[in-house]
Structures are given as structure tokens and as C-alpha cells.
Design a protein around this motif. Sequence first.
Motif, PDB file in Angstrom:
ATOM      1  N   GLY A 342     -72.180 -85.340  37.388  1.00  0.00           N
ATOM      2  CA  GLY A 342     -71.260 -85.097  38.492  1.00  0.00           C
ATOM      3  C   GLY A 342     -69.950 -84.478  38.026  1.00  0.00           C
ATOM      4  N   MET A 343     -69.418 -84.969  36.915  1.00  0.00           N
ATOM      5  CA  MET A 343     -68.173 -84.399  36.394  1.00  0.00           C
ATOM      6  C   MET A 343     -68.373 -82.978  35.883  1.00  0.00           C
ATOM      7  N   ALA A 344     -69.525 -82.720  35.255  1.00  0.00           N
ATOM      8  CA  ALA A 344     -69.814 -81.360  34.802  1.00  0.00           C
ATOM      9  C   ALA A 344     -69.942 -80.411  35.994  1.00  0.00           C
ATOM     10  N   TRP A 345     -70.585 -80.869  37.050  1.00  0.00           N
ATOM     11  CA  TRP A 345     -70.712 -80.071  38.278  1.00  0.00           C
ATOM     12  C   TRP A 345     -69.335 -79.802  38.880  1.00  0.00           C
ATOM     13  N   LEU A 346     -68.489 -80.817  38.884  1.00  0.00           N
ATOM     14  CA  LEU A 346     -67.133 -80.652  39.402  1.00  0.00           C
ATOM     15  C   LEU A 346     -66.355 -79.621  38.580  1.00  0.00           C
ATOM     16  N   THR A 347     -66.547 -79.652  37.278  1.00  0.00           N
ATOM     17  CA  THR A 347     -65.887 -78.669  36.408  1.00  0.00           C
ATOM     18  C   THR A 347     -66.309 -77.252  36.776  1.00  0.00           C
ATOM     19  N   TRP A 348     -67.577 -77.087  37.084  1.00  0.00           N
ATOM     20  CA  TRP A 348     -68.100 -75.765  37.439  1.00  0.00           C
ATOM     21  C   TRP A 348     -67.564 -75.303  38.795  1.00  0.00           C
ATOM     22  N   VAL A 349     -67.399 -76.235  39.742  1.00  0.00           N
ATOM     23  CA  VAL A 349     -66.947 -75.892  41.087  1.00  0.00           C
ATOM     24  C   VAL A 349     -65.450 -75.588  41.134  1.00  0.00           C
ATOM     25  N   LEU A 363     -68.762 -84.771  43.550  1.00  0.00           N
ATOM     26  CA  LEU A 363     -68.113 -86.077  43.534  1.00  0.00           C
ATOM     27  C   LEU A 363     -69.064 -87.188  43.964  1.00  0.00           C
ATOM     28  N   ILE A 364     -69.957 -86.899  44.913  1.00  0.00           N
ATOM     29  CA  ILE A 364     -70.906 -87.924  45.353  1.00  0.00           C
ATOM     30  C   ILE A 364     -71.907 -88.247  44.242  1.00  0.00           C
ATOM     31  N   VAL A 365     -72.327 -87.235  43.486  1.00  0.00           N
ATOM     32  CA  VAL A 365     -73.192 -87.499  42.328  1.00  0.00           C
ATOM     33  C   VAL A 365     -72.461 -88.387  41.323  1.00  0.00           C
ATOM     34  N   ALA A 366     -71.187 -88.061  41.063  1.00  0.00           N
ATOM     35  CA  ALA A 366     -70.393 -88.907  40.168  1.00  0.00           C
ATOM     36  C   ALA A 366     -70.256 -90.318  40.735  1.00  0.00           C
ATOM     37  N   GLY A 367     -70.060 -90.430  42.066  1.00  0.00           N
ATOM     38  CA  GLY A 367     -69.960 -91.733  42.703  1.00  0.00           C
ATOM     39  C   GLY A 367     -71.245 -92.534  42.588  1.00  0.00           C
ATOM     40  N   ARG A 497     -60.734 -77.248  32.821  1.00  0.00           N
ATOM     41  CA  ARG A 497     -62.153 -77.231  32.429  1.00  0.00           C
ATOM     42  C   ARG A 497     -62.390 -77.792  31.024  1.00  0.00           C
ATOM     43  N   PRO A 498     -61.687 -77.328  29.985  1.00  0.00           N
ATOM     44  CA  PRO A 498     -61.895 -77.966  28.668  1.00  0.00           C
ATOM     45  C   PRO A 498     -61.388 -79.408  28.617  1.00  0.00           C
ATOM     46  N   THR A 499     -60.398 -79.734  29.456  1.00  0.00           N
ATOM     47  CA  THR A 499     -59.923 -81.118  29.494  1.00  0.00           C
ATOM     48  C   THR A 499     -61.026 -82.046  29.978  1.00  0.00           C
ATOM     49  N   LEU A 500     -61.746 -81.653  31.035  1.00  0.00           N
ATOM     50  CA  LEU A 500     -62.824 -82.488  31.561  1.00  0.00           C
ATOM     51  C   LEU A 500     -63.991 -82.594  30.580  1.00  0.00           C
ATOM     52  N   ILE A 507     -68.542 -90.031  27.919  1.00  0.00           N
ATOM     53  CA  ILE A 507     -69.515 -90.725  28.774  1.00  0.00           C
ATOM     54  C   ILE A 507     -70.932 -90.524  28.244  1.00  0.00           C
ATOM     55  N   ALA A 508     -71.242 -89.302  27.787  1.00  0.00           N
ATOM     56  CA  ALA A 508     -72.575 -89.027  27.239  1.00  0.00           C
ATOM     57  C   ALA A 508     -72.844 -89.888  26.009  1.00  0.00           C
ATOM     58  N   VAL A 509     -71.840 -90.054  25.167  1.00  0.00           N
ATOM     59  CA  VAL A 509     -72.002 -90.920  23.993  1.00  0.00           C
ATOM     60  C   VAL A 509     -72.257 -92.361  24.438  1.00  0.00           C
TER      61      VAL A 509
END
Length: 539
Positions: A342-349, A363-367, A497-500, A507-509
Motif C-alpha cells: 500500500g505504501m509503495a502504491w501510494l508512492t507511485w500515485v 491507503l485502503i490496501v495499507a489500512g 518518494r525516496p523518503t517513503l 516493514i519488508a524486513v
Amino acid sequence: MSRWRGNPWVVLLTLSLGFFMTLLDITVVNVAIPSMIDKLHASLDEMLWVINVYVLVLAALLITSGRLGDVRGPRTMFVGGVALFTVASVLCGLSQDPAQLIIARVVQGLGAAALVPQTMTIIIGTFPAERRGAALGVWGAVAGVATIAGPTLGGFLVSTIDWRWIFFVNVPIGAVVLAMAVMLVPDIRHDVRRKLDMPGVVLATATLFCLTFALTEGERYDWSAGIWALLGGAALLLVVFLIYQRSRQGDEPLLPFVLFRDRGYAVMSFVSATVQVGMIGLFLPVMIYLQSVLNFSAFKAGLVMAPAMVVSALLSPVAGRMSDRIGGTYILMAGLTLFAVGMAWLTWVTDVGRAWWEFQPALIVAGLGIGCVFGPMVTVALRNVEPRLAGAASGVLNTIRQIGTICGSAAVGAVLQNRLAASLHTEAAKQAADLPASVRDQFLAGFTNAAKGGLEVGAGQTGAAPKPPPGTPTSLIQHIHQTAESVFEHGFVHAMRPTLALPIAVIAVGAVSCVLVRRRRPADHQPSVPGAVDIGTSA
């Protein structure tokens, strides 16, 4: 009332309301900063202390208060914490200058630290193991709701009444929680008299204070020698604390090392920190972006995040219940993965000129991911903890979460400022070509030097303050300001974008680390409160 006393779900409601108040006051103050600066004639530095001193006290005392719950009784500590927090909220609302407000926030932090660890301790002692996941799922949902309610409720109160009501709103909640706790929550204690490790308390508090102060204030003091000295002092105190605690493992230590012999608890402690880094990484840059780049009000920015948090709140109890039936590890891994996606998608949007609805799918995916995190995470962490150690386990876990919040805030803030300084320079150089040569160099210098004087990222700001020379035509001044706004908007997006990417990676770790947890069937859980006795049958 007697027929409701000790009812697990009534107890959970009481605990959740108290927990909600403490989390709300971590975020609600942020949106009121401009109003408090104006009304109290305060500096930004003083207002940052209003925010940070609460977190400092909370993080420094969680382990101690968790252990105090084991010694004095969790209900006693919870009631005392709620009462202190409520009184402090009144003092915050009545403050007439920044010093009074900062002192009142210290008292609020003391109250929050006293009550927070007791919530998980009482849940462990009240719910049988087979229903504990659902209860902790509700507890996790409260965390999600409080996160979004802070800026949303704060923006509404500041806009319609006054900043003081962000604190006064705690008073009726606190009064209700206090009455419910006294009348309905049983006093669950163990049949062994316990004592408090005072040298351990002093060492732990000093260690956590040095660490949290340095991480919270490091960026403001430009990571000076004093900040590094505090970090070094924290490391030294930690070594002394651990050596001392090792010498006391057979005699009521403040930090029982046996907690970390359980792989589930050890791994979940790490995962809890990664989750907090992710939450800060989501809310800090995104809330600035919504208000400063898209020019949303604080209230509207909070509402943009609301659907995701509603999804999280609704899903969290379900995820907790599923953890009771099939185990929480894989649910947690799925949740962390969805959070990162969800956060990666938000970065792209993310871009300039976006409408609020364009962020909702991401955001709903992240939620959905967040909703599958808190309940299973705490369930896995505490499933093998002996009830006599519940307070210590809760205090340590909450402390690690707060340290994750502080580390995440420091790291994400540092990356954002670094990338923003670079992207503003690049974007200014690109867009300055449209300006007349007479103002171009000064325009570029304004953005190049912006980071040295502190980046301005408030609503309506441009990241710098370009000042055209005297005599500049009004039309050119307007063009310069429009160009500056464009530089800031595009520069912030490029920096965001690089901040996110940092919290996404963390989170992936955390998701991958879940494979280290041994899978246990729900049937393997131990009884919830062996050896415990209820001595609180009368209000």
C-alpha cells in the motif's frame, strides 16, 4: 454493576478507552501548533518541547511502570494513571504560558506511562488464551483509530472552538474510564509478594531518557557533540543496566531475560519497532504533503486518511480472532506485506495536483495491512508469557514500540530534509530558466540556502523565502512566487518518494523476520492465569 464486574468485554472496553486517550495525545497536539504559538506567544522550539516531552517521559518510564504493575497490582496502576492523566489534561488546557504547558505535559506523560502497560497485563489476566487474540485485535484497532483521530479531531476542535479543547476533551473520557475501572475491572494479582528493583529502575530510566532525548532532539541540534555524548552515555548505561540485570536474574529483576528466550517474543519486539517506523513513515511525510503541496486543511487531510483507518479498525478484531484459530504468524506476515504494498502504491500515485480520492485505493490496501498487524503481533509476542511476568513483558514491548516511533521519526525526518534540500535546488535550477536574469541568481540562492536556515514546509510555504529586489514590478513578483510554489510542490514530491522507500524497506524486513517464529497451534497455548487470584470483588 456487580453483574458486569469482571466481564472480559466490559473490561476490554474500559482498557481501550484509557489506551485511546494516551495515543490520541501523541498526535493531536501537532495540528494545534500554529494556534498555540499565536495564543501563548510561544516559539516553535517551545512547541516542539510540548510534543516531545510527552513522548520522552512515556518512553523512559514504560518498563518501570510495567514492573510496578506486577508489584502493586495492574488495576491500581491503571486507575492511578488515568486519574493523573485526566488532571494533567485539565492543567494543559488551563496553561497560560509555554512553561506551564510543558510541565503539564510531563505530568500527562507520567499518567500515560502508568496506565499503558497495564492494558495488556489485564487483558492477559482476563481473557483465556483461546480468546486473547480477538481481544488484542480490538486493542490494536484502538491504536489505528487513535492515530487518525488525533489530527482529525484536533483539526476540528482547533478550527471550531479553541486549541485548549484538544486537552479538555480528555476530561469526560478520563472520568468515565476512572469510574468504570474502579467499579468493573477486577484486581488481578498473583499469590506471590513481589518487590521492585530500584537500582534497575534508575538505570533503565536514565538509559531510555538519554536515548530518547538524543534521537528526538538530534536533528534540531544538528547532531552536535552533546547529542553524540548523550547517545554514548545511553550505550554505556545500557551495558551497565544489562550487566546488573544479569546479576539479578534469580532475584526479581526489572528486565527478566527469560522473556527473550521465547523466540516469538524476541522477534515480535523487533517487528513492533518496524511497524512504528512504518506508521511514522506513512503519516509524517504524507500529512505534510497533503497540507503543504495539495493545500488541504488539517481537518481535510485527516479525513483523507480516515477510510484506511476505519478499514484497519474493522479488520483488526477479525485478524485477532483468526490468530486464535490458525496462529498469528502468517496473518502478521500478510499484513506487513499489504502495508508495504500500500505504501509503495501510494508512492507511485503521489504527484502535484492530485485529488483526495486518488489516494484511497493505496491507503485502503495499507489500512488492510495495518488491520492484520497489531492483534496478531501482540498475540504471538505474549502467548507464552507467564502471567507473573505480564507487566514486565508489556512494559518492554511498549517501550520498544516507542523507541521505534522515535527512531522512525528521526530517520524519516532526516531523509526527508536531506532529499528536500537536494530536490529544491535541482527543481529551482530547472524552473529558474523562465525568470529574468536580474532575479534568477537570487531566486536560486534562496532555495540553495534554504536548508541552512531551516526548511519551511508549512501550508502555503515554498520551502524558501525568495525576496525580489526593490522596484520589481508586481507582475514579476507574482510570477516569482508562482514559480517558487511550483518548485516547492515538485521538489517535495521528488523528495517524498525516496523518503517513503525507507519505511517500506523496514516493514519488508519486519515481514521477512516473521519466518523466525516457531509456528504453534492454538491448542498449544497455556492457561491464561495460573496461580492468579482475584482480590478485587468489591468496588
